[in-house]
Design an enzyme around this catalytic site. Structure first.
Site, PDB file in Angstrom:
ATOM      1  N   GLY A  75     -33.343  -8.105 -19.139  1.00  0.00           N
ATOM      2  CA  GLY A  75     -33.371  -7.683 -17.753  1.00  0.00           C
ATOM      3  C   GLY A  75     -32.660  -6.352 -17.599  1.00  0.00           C
ATOM      4  N   SER A  76     -32.980  -5.628 -16.533  1.00  0.00           N
ATOM      5  CA  SER A  76     -32.263  -4.391 -16.239  1.00  0.00           C
ATOM      6  C   SER A  76     -31.002  -4.730 -15.445  1.00  0.00           C
ATOM      7  CB  SER A  76     -33.163  -3.439 -15.460  1.00  0.00           C
ATOM      8  OG  SER A  76     -34.253  -3.046 -16.264  1.00  0.00           O
ATOM      9  N   GLY A  77     -30.171  -3.716 -15.223  1.00  0.00           N
ATOM     10  CA  GLY A  77     -28.922  -3.948 -14.503  1.00  0.00           C
ATOM     11  C   GLY A  77     -27.706  -4.019 -15.421  1.00  0.00           C
ATOM     12  N   HIS A  78     -27.941  -3.885 -16.756  1.00  0.00           N
ATOM     13  CA  HIS A  78     -26.850  -3.956 -17.733  1.00  0.00           C
ATOM     14  C   HIS A  78     -26.593  -2.596 -18.376  1.00  0.00           C
ATOM     15  CE1 HIS A  78     -27.430  -8.185 -17.265  1.00  0.00           C
ATOM     16  NE2 HIS A  78     -28.610  -8.192 -17.869  1.00  0.00           N
ATOM     17  N   LYS A  92     -30.701 -11.741 -26.384  1.00  0.00           N
ATOM     18  CA  LYS A  92     -29.532 -12.422 -25.857  1.00  0.00           C
ATOM     19  C   LYS A  92     -29.941 -13.855 -25.515  1.00  0.00           C
ATOM     20  CE  LYS A  92     -28.763  -9.411 -22.443  1.00  0.00           C
ATOM     21  NZ  LYS A  92     -30.033  -8.660 -22.580  1.00  0.00           N
ATOM     22  N   ASP A 151     -35.266 -14.943 -21.430  1.00  0.00           N
ATOM     23  CA  ASP A 151     -35.486 -13.966 -22.498  1.00  0.00           C
ATOM     24  C   ASP A 151     -36.165 -14.637 -23.693  1.00  0.00           C
ATOM     25  OD1 ASP A 151     -33.500 -12.903 -20.730  1.00  0.00           O
ATOM     26  OD2 ASP A 151     -33.042 -11.374 -22.212  1.00  0.00           O
ATOM     27  N   HIS A 159     -24.917 -11.489 -15.169  1.00  0.00           N
ATOM     28  CA  HIS A 159     -25.993 -11.484 -14.178  1.00  0.00           C
ATOM     29  C   HIS A 159     -25.473 -11.762 -12.782  1.00  0.00           C
ATOM     30  CE1 HIS A 159     -27.973 -12.342 -18.017  1.00  0.00           C
ATOM     31  NE2 HIS A 159     -28.853 -11.485 -17.550  1.00  0.00           N
TER      32      HIS A 159
END
Lengths: 215, 335
Positions: free
Chosen positions: B54-57, B105, B110, B220
């Site tokens: 996911g994005s945001g990391h 991860k 995922d 998250h």
């Protein structure tokens, strides 16, 4: 709603099911996301609305030769647009649902029972969840059982689907006190109890839409 | 919600457009698939290293594409796994003919999406594929009652070290084995001072009072395992380190690589202060040496304030690979 002849669901009825589910998800996206914020990461409503929204557009874009071709496309579209765990799980549900319907243009009680079972088996094979894990399977398992029981009793499609949707709602509600053992909610341990599972909630919404459209 | 964005639905693609524009010397971006690949592709004969999530990391994962780390990365929506098509595209983008290692991860979404991608790749007769799953977060009990430990800070270390091994010509099996060993030697624990806001949701994922912290958080914005009163940095450092050191069974005289990672909203002045505390506890109380360290925002949770500590039990080979040149937007030295 939908198009019903002689107690069977045809391609138009299945397309209505997806359109109805998409409309319901649009309306309840905020609620699902709120449930997900409590025990997950706050994106379930958005992701589901995006994926089913895309699926609802399919009927206007291409001609499908059969119910199973349509359901396979819905499954692939969900896999490609939803993301997260829900994408593969709901995608697999429709991909597998299509299997038993391969030879039919009009799904009656028997075909629907087989499709539903194949779809739910697919979810179990991918997600490896058991009843009580606080997942969408807690909705699907009793819903499938209720459909089958009504079918065995000789009920027409509408009645089977109504029993299925009611059991789905009870299944969804059963997740509230549970401690999650799968997915992100499981990280919370005991703190996951006291909240409805978002996946169980969207599954109930999907089956409620089926009861309104497939018969 | 107060964020610099145009449309919550276009955050990921517009950010990737910026990444491409800022680093044309290092990487190329397929905005349609949201796949980032090393400029010019993987050198023929080199094992490809791929990651996705996911994005945001950020900078994870796309910001680690370049030389000596990832060859390609695929980017999902914020906090949402990429879809199988993206993992497939990333695999092909990284394939230099010597096979591809996928670093994942340990999150249900995922893994499910990657498994479907691997089914698709196998149907395309792709066999040279290895998977390394990171699961270093000691805050989660590793039992049949959970989805297993989360992959957090160790992911950065695995990507760096496997990238270095691939760059020096190790084969697919050796790269994958190294990745699994680095993960097995790593443990992490994080703390949040604030929650964060997913752009599409528009409100914070959870609420923390001004005098509360959340221990054992993931990446998250999900709540952690327990809430505690705000306390001095020394005590927070001790609370983070204790389960990590214990789970790794570190003995006096051993050496570690330390990642003191910011969650996105904590300034470096606090991260360095925390690193000082962590290093002091390791040296003085535990008798453990810090062989190498990395302090900054490397695997984040949007604008969450807080940090995580990752320890990797080091040896000479790990330190050598750690020091190998790397040139990516998020990590760069020696190159």
């Amino acid at each position: 709603m939908g198009s019903v002849r002689d107690d069977v669901a045809d391609l138009t009825a299945f397309q209505s099911w997806i359109a109805e589910t998409s409309a319901e998800l649009d309306e309840h996206a905020g609620h699902l996301t709120e449930l997900d914020r409590a025990i997950g990461d706050g994106d379930h409503g958005t992701n589901m609305a995006r994926g089913f929204g895309r699926c609802a557009e399919l009927a206007g874009e291409e001609q499908f030769p059969s119910i199973d071709a349509y359901l396979k496309k819905v499954g692939m579209t969900l896999v490609s647009t939803v993301g997260g765990a829900s994408g593969p799980l709901y995608g697999t549900f429709f991909l597998r649902f299509a299997g038993p319907l391969a030879a039919t243009d009009d799904a009656g009680v028997h075909a629907l029972a087989q499709g539903l079972r194949a779809g739910v088996d697919g979810i179990v094979a991918r997600g490896k969840a058991e009843v009580g894990d606080k997942t969408m399977y807690d909705t699907f398992a009793p819903a499938l059982e209720a459909f089958d029981a009504a079918a065995v009793a000789g009920s027409p499609v509408a009645e089977c689907l109504r029993a299925c949707a009611e059991a789905a709602d009870s299944g969804r509600d059963s997740t509230e006190p549970l401690v999650a053992r799968k997915g992100r909610a499981s990280y919370l341990g005991e703190r996951s109890a006291g909240h409805l599972d978002p996946g169980a909630s969207s599954a109930a919404l999907l089956l409620r839409a089926a009861a309104r459209t497939l018969a | 919600m107060k964020k610099l964005l145009n449309d919550p639905g276009r955050v990921v693609v517009e950010s990737l457009a910026g990444l491409a524009a800022a680093h044309p010397d290092l990487l190329e971006v397929d905005l349609g698939q949201r796949v980032v690949r090393r400029r010019g592709g993987t050198r023929p004969g080199k094992v490809g290293v791929v990651s996705g999530g996911g994005s945001g990391h950020e900078p994870l994962h796309a910001g680690y594409v370049g030389v000596g780390m990832l060859d390609a990365a695929c980017c999902g929506e914020v906090f949402t796994s990429p879809v199988p098509d993206q993992f497939v595209a990333a695999h092909h983008a990284a394939d230099g003919g010597a096979g591809v290692v996928h670093v994942l991860k340990n999150y249900t979404g995922d893994l499910l999406n990657a498994e479907m991608a691997h089914d698709i790749l196998r149907a395309q007769d792709v066999d040279a594929l290895e998977v390394v799953v990171t699961d270093d977060d000691v805050a989660v009990l590793d039992s049949t009652f959970t989805a297993g430990r989360r992959g957090v800070g160790a992911t950065v270390l695995v990507e760096k070290l496997v990238g270095a091994a691939a760059e020096e010509g190790r084969d697919l099996a050796a790269c994958a084995a190294l990745g699994r060993e680095v993960n097995a030697r790593s443990r992490s624990m994080g703390v949040a001072l604030t929650s964060c806001t997913v752009p599409s949701a528009g409100v914070a994922t959870f609420a923390l009072a001004d005098d509360e912290i959340e221990l054992g958080i993931g990446i998250h914005g999900e709540p952690g395992r327990r809430r505690a009163p705000l306390q001095p940095a020394h005590d927070v450092a001790a609370a983070l380190l204790a389960p990590v050191v214990e789970d790794l069974a570190l003995r006096r005289g051993e050496a570690v690589v330390v990642l003191l990672n910011g969650m996105g909203g904590t300034p470096l002045i606090e991260l360095y202060l925390m690193f000082h505390e962590v290093r002091s506890i390791l040296h003085e109380t535990r008798g453990v040496t810090v062989a190498r360290s990395l302090v900054g925002n490397y695997i984040t949770s949007l604008e969450m304030a807080g940090c995580s500590v990752t320890l990797l039990r080091a040896d000479d080979e790990i330190v050598r690979l750690w020091d190998a040149p790397v040139a990516t937007p998020g990590l760069r030295w020696g190159a």
